[in-house]
Design an enzyme around this catalytic site. Structure first.
Site, short mmCIF file in Angstrom:
data_model
loop_
_atom_site.label_atom_id
_atom_site.label_comp_id
_atom_site.label_asym_id
_atom_site.label_seq_id
_atom_site.Cartn_x
_atom_site.Cartn_y
_atom_site.Cartn_z
N ASN A 17 47.85 65.42 -109.99
CA ASN A 17 46.48 65.14 -109.55
C ASN A 17 45.74 66.47 -109.65
OD1 ASN A 17 44.11 64.63 -108.18
ND2 ASN A 17 45.08 63.69 -106.40
N ARG A 73 46.32 61.37 -112.45
CA ARG A 73 45.14 60.75 -111.85
C ARG A 73 43.94 61.13 -112.70
NH1 ARG A 73 41.51 62.61 -106.71
NH2 ARG A 73 40.23 60.74 -106.62
N ARG A 118 29.25 65.77 -99.84
CA ARG A 118 28.35 64.87 -100.58
C ARG A 118 27.54 64.02 -99.60
NH1 ARG A 118 33.18 62.52 -104.20
NH2 ARG A 118 34.38 64.42 -103.89
N GLU A 132 48.69 57.78 -103.18
CA GLU A 132 48.18 57.61 -104.53
C GLU A 132 49.23 58.01 -105.57
OE1 GLU A 132 44.89 59.87 -102.84
OE2 GLU A 132 43.59 58.97 -104.34
N HIS A 153 38.53 56.15 -106.06
CA HIS A 153 39.67 56.09 -105.13
C HIS A 153 40.39 54.74 -105.26
CE1 HIS A 153 37.15 58.95 -102.42
NE2 HIS A 153 38.07 59.69 -103.04
C1 LIG Z 1 36.52 60.38 -106.54
C2 LIG Z 1 36.64 61.32 -105.40
O1 LIG Z 1 35.74 61.46 -104.61
O2 LIG Z 1 37.80 61.97 -105.30
P1 LIG Z 1 38.17 63.10 -104.22
O3 LIG Z 1 38.13 62.46 -102.88
O4 LIG Z 1 39.57 63.52 -104.63
O5 LIG Z 1 37.15 64.20 -104.38
MG LIG Z 2 42.72 62.45 -101.78
#
Ligand SMILES: CC(=O)OP(=O)(O)O
Ligand SMILES: [Mg+2]
Ligand SMILES: Nc1ncnc2c1ncn2[C@@H]1O[C@H](COP(=O)(O)OP(=O)(O)O)[C@@H](O)[C@H]1O
Length: 404
Positions: free
Chosen positions: A11, A93, A243, A386, A182
């Site tokens: 990953n 991944r 985010r 995962e 995810h």
């Molecule tokens: C798609 C995504 O947000 O992955 P991560 O949580 O690993 O940043």
């Molecule tokens: Mg994670």
């Protein structure tokens, strides 16, 4: 075809690589580990062989190539190197699979080109995933490299959930739609939740809350995803570590026209300097809960905004599903932050949701129910895996049989 029974799962993130070697015969993990801060000062490799005796190396890893070679050396030192005939495949991944990749896929040059074409819609993730594949392929060109996509599980979403309400021709031309992410975790956790309830996944409706650095919710009906909170990119939906999640698109126009920010600056703002970090200066939920506990108003606001968004998705997906059998919390925050679980479900008795405070406060790495006996909806903590799901899908693909 390889006679191997093991899958190495990678990953690769922008500055880290997590890896696990998994034996598909007995589910054992001969080794796992992580390389952090690739390309930065203070790089660190932590390698954990099953035999115990965690090894740690602090050194500079110039790039992913150097990091993966160091991983290969660690594995070789345990006698389970990348040259081992026991390896059946390397599973990767890959975050964005676009419209095309809805199944695990053996990577060819052409597949790699397509994953590269998707970089603009997963700029934080796909470039690192590609590097991971390239480096692994150079180390073992004879082995199948299998890409397992975060978007794949969500491909079953109905059109009315996947489409944005914008001009169809423009959307189609640019393949603008909700893909979701995810997915490997949502798939694994929704099935594990059904098992925890002693039911067939085909019979149950589950709301999965994957709360890690990135965070997303999904509504899973009879084993199929019917809605999820992330969209074209992993920016939509829940409040995350850095985010913003859902935002009026008008904010982008305003910041550009009135604030004078460039599109790239707004991209960075919303993806890397927003969410919990933007609200209170911290993106680690542990630190936020500690500060909030001490009366820090910014940390309290960040916590409350995070929980408020989560509650909106729980309510929304309740309505989408009509009947909910279980709500499953997973990933770093979901598995560990009891106060988040308590706040996200508080006062929902009318919806048949009642978390038991004592069960909620138990710390354990096992899947467990935290709702009270009279709660109509089971609330559960279900650790995600995962890597195991990627290994299963990669192994099944190379053997063309189900590894379940
Ligand atoms: C798609 C995504 O947000 O992955 P991560 O949580 O690993 O940043
Ligand atoms: Mg994670
Ligand atoms: N004991 C804990 N209590 C609260 N939050 C935690 C705990 N342990 C980890 N976390 C949170 O989990 C998040 C990371 O989740 P994780 O699933 O490991 O992320 P990712 O895989 O996306 O990098 C961080 O925000 C961290 O604060």
């Amino acid at each position: 075809m390889s006679e191997g029974t093991r899958v190495l799962v990678l990953n690769a993130g922008s500055s880290s690589v997590k890896y696990q070697l998994i034996d598909m015969l007995d589910g054992s993990r001969p080794a796992s580990g992580l390389v952090e801060r690739i390309g930065e000062a203070g790089g660190r490799l932590v390698h954990t062989p099953r035999t115990g005796g965690r090894r740690e190396a602090v050194q500079v890893f110039a790039d992913h190539d150097a990091a993966l070679k160091a991983v290969a050396r660690e594995l070789a030192a345990d006698g389970i190197g990348l040259d081992s005939p026991d390896l059946a495949a390397i599973g990767h991944r890959v975050v964005h699979g676009g419209l095309r990749f809805t199944e695990p896929t053996v990577v060819t040059d052409e597949v790699l080109r397509e994953i590269r074409r998707l970089i603009p819609v997963a700029p934080l993730h796909n470039p690192a995933n590609i590097t991971g594949i390239e480096v692994a392929r150079a180390l073992r060109p004879d082995l199948p490299q299998v890409a397992v996509f975060d978007t794949a599980f969500h491909a079953s979403m109905p059109e009315h959930a996947a489409r944005y309400a914008i001009d169809r021709a423009v959307a189609d031309e640019h393949r603008v739609r909700r893909y979701g992410f995810h997915g490997t975790s949502h798939q694994y956790v929704s099935r594990a939740t059904a098992r925890l309830l002693g039911k067939d996944p085909a019979e149950v409706n589950v709301i999965v809350l994957h709360l890690g650095n990135g965070a997303s919710a999904s509504a899973v009906s009879g084993g199929r995803c019917v809605d999820t909170s992330m969209g074209l990119t992993p920016l939509e939906g829940l409040v995350m570590g850095t985010r913003s999640g859902d935002i009026d698109a008008g904010v982008v126009f305003h910041l550009h026209r009135v604030g004078g920010l460039s599109v790239d600056e707004i991209d960075t703002l919303l993806n890397r300097r927003s969410g919990l970090l933007g609200l209170c200066g911290d993106n680690d939920m542990r630190e936020i809960m500690r500060r909030a506990e001490e009366g820090d108003a910014d940390a309290r606001l960040a916590f409350d905004a995070y929980v408020h968004r989560l509650r909106k998705y729980i309510g929304g997906y309740y309505a989408v599903l009509g009947r909910v059998d279980a709500i499953a919390f997973t990933a770093g925050v979901g598995e560990n932050a009891a106060p988040v679980r308590a706040a996200a479900t508080a006062g929902l008795e009318e919806l048949g949701i009642a978390v038991d405070p004592e069960l909620n406060s138990v710390r354990s790495g096992e899947p467990r129910i935290i709702s009270s006996a009279y709660s109509r909806v089971a609330v559960a903590v279900v650790p995600t895996d995962e890597e195991l799901e990627i290994a299963r899908q990669a192994f099944a693909l190379v053997h063309r049989t189900s590894a379940d």
